[in-house]
Design an enzyme around this catalytic site. Sequence first.
Site, PDB file in Angstrom:
ATOM      1  CD  GLU A 189      35.703  32.432  47.864  1.00  9.28           C
ATOM      2  OE1 GLU A 189      35.679  31.332  47.269  1.00  9.28           O
ATOM      3  OE2 GLU A 189      36.670  33.224  47.780  1.00  9.28           O
TER       4      GLU A 189
ATOM      5  CB  CYS B 205      39.802  29.817  41.262  1.00  7.40           C
ATOM      6  SG  CYS B 205      41.076  28.921  42.126  1.00  7.40           S
TER       7      CYS B 205
ATOM      8  CB  ALA C 139      40.694  38.241  47.240  1.00 11.83           C
TER       9      ALA C 139
ATOM     10  CD  GLU D 286      40.498  59.257  47.572  1.00 12.16           C
ATOM     11  OE1 GLU D 286      41.298  60.201  47.558  1.00 12.16           O
ATOM     12  OE2 GLU D 286      39.335  59.344  47.121  1.00 12.16           O
TER      13      GLU D 286
ATOM     14  CE  LYS E 133      35.940  31.856  43.835  1.00 10.37           C
ATOM     15  NZ  LYS E 133      36.898  31.503  44.841  1.00 10.37           N
TER      16      LYS E 133
ATOM     17  CB  CYS F 173      42.449  26.550  40.051  1.00 10.92           C
ATOM     18  SG  CYS F 173      42.197  28.283  39.687  1.00 10.92           S
TER      19      CYS F 173
ATOM     20  CE1 TYR G  24      41.526  31.611  52.999  1.00 14.19           C
ATOM     21  CE2 TYR G  24      41.085  32.810  50.969  1.00 14.19           C
ATOM     22  CZ  TYR G  24      41.893  32.549  52.056  1.00 14.19           C
ATOM     23  OH  TYR G  24      43.068  33.236  52.185  1.00 14.19           O
TER      24      TYR G  24
ATOM     25  CG  HIS H 174      39.342  62.330  45.090  1.00 16.26           C
ATOM     26  ND1 HIS H 174      38.928  61.821  46.303  1.00 16.26           N
ATOM     27  CD2 HIS H 174      38.467  63.306  44.753  1.00 16.26           C
ATOM     28  CE1 HIS H 174      37.840  62.476  46.692  1.00 16.26           C
ATOM     29  NE2 HIS H 174      37.537  63.373  45.772  1.00 16.26           N
TER      30      HIS H 174
END
Length: 450
Positions: free
Chosen positions: A181, A47, A340, A440, A50, A42, A177, A435
Amino acid sequence: MAFDFDLIVIGAGSGGVRASRISAGHGARVAVIEESRPGGTCVIRGCVPKKLLMYGSAFSADAADAAGYGWQVSVDGHDWPALIAAKDAELDRLEGIYRSLLKNAGVELIEGRGVVTGPNSVNVGDRELTAERILVATGGWPQIPDVPGLAKHAITSNEALDLAERPDSVLVYGAGYIAVEFASIFNGFGIETHLVYRADLPLRGFDQDIRSQCAEALAGRGIILHPGCTVERVEGENGRKAVTLSDGTVLAVSEIMAATGRVPNTAGLGLETAGVKLGRKGEVMVDAGSQSSVPSIYAVGDVTDRIALTPVAIAEGHALADTLYGGRPRQVSHDNVPSAVFTQPPIASVGMSEEQAAEAFDEITVYTSKFNAMKNALSGRTEKTFMKLIVETASDRVVGAHMLGPDAGEIMQGIGVAVVAGATKADFDATIGIHPTAAEEFVTMRTPRG
Ligand code: NDP
């Protein structure tokens, strides 16, 4: 029998470091063995670097968007070696932090390659160390399919983070992934980018709508997609690579990157000799408490091939340390783990895909929303944001949430809390939106998809 240590950890990556520090904090005598740099995948080759490169590559799109807001900006003349040097300096800093974390926790860092020689012994160089328990946290490593010329000519994510010069064209092979990416990173730096994958859509295992939105968005950003294709052959010619695809296309590129999956790092680790059962991919087979078939040997993180994500490895390492030395036995839930994909635009999800939910429940209700983010109104970008909620109809529980669009990872962390807590669609509906945000939309979707 007196052991040199209570716990020897092999691998100072995310899972190993967390398990070591917490165990030592609970009073255990701990050594961690690392053959490369503390920090592991990582921090050193995953991670962190990257994401730094991803931040760097995003400025081209930001500059393009800025024009619609009246700015005259250009991002020409990128200094690639300067970026790599800055990234390397940051990694050095982080490695230093990992070293001090271990030192301050009283963990002995032993640099070298650890090989298990028995249920309670590990060899490092010319030292034979013993411990009551051994934790294997050696992570994973890129695998390259057996295709003529591929292993010889391809880089993997390891090398892609350290290229001395900016390539002018790259072919990325795979669509998981890492592939999507890196394709986004290269593309953002103005590099001609080809994404070659054998499936019809990228990101197998993700919600089908997300997969098709992803393909649309990546192509919209300028990545050249080659779905349903495999690489048949790679040849080197005049410093370039000639790549023959299964559809007969031949592409000449400056780099080919294999992002075709990762395998657990257990080769030559001595685990079979000690009697540890390994799975088909070489993964350490463990129970819910991360214990292997040999009671004194445990494993956490990617090497177990459960969920290959840093926070999961950390959670597994922490839970194990608390269980073994903290008097607080607990296990990590591998359900509803949010994640993600840092493409541009990013993707994030938690819980089930529509396909998984349809299998698991008698009836589901699906809500989707596809819209033009407000920022695009002036920037002129035509890219759509996409959101999706999957609800088990009988209980009204939200069992899956998915998003493709700016800040998806940041937004999904909060949605993840709601899903883990078992929030219903009615709870989402009762939450007032913030908002104006894209987020939202997650609390304002009212009409189920027909
Ligand atoms: P993935 O398993 O996600 O993807 C592997 C890709 O390689 C797939 O597209 C797969 O195709 C393809 N592939 C595999 N074997 C072959 C083959 N023989 N020929 C052609 N194509 C092949 O692996 P990654 O290496 O991308 O990532 C490993 C893991 O690391 C991820 O699953 C994730 O858990 C973690 N990760 C997480 C990140 C994040 O959280 N943002 C970032 C990077 C990694 P097919 O789909 O057809 O099988």
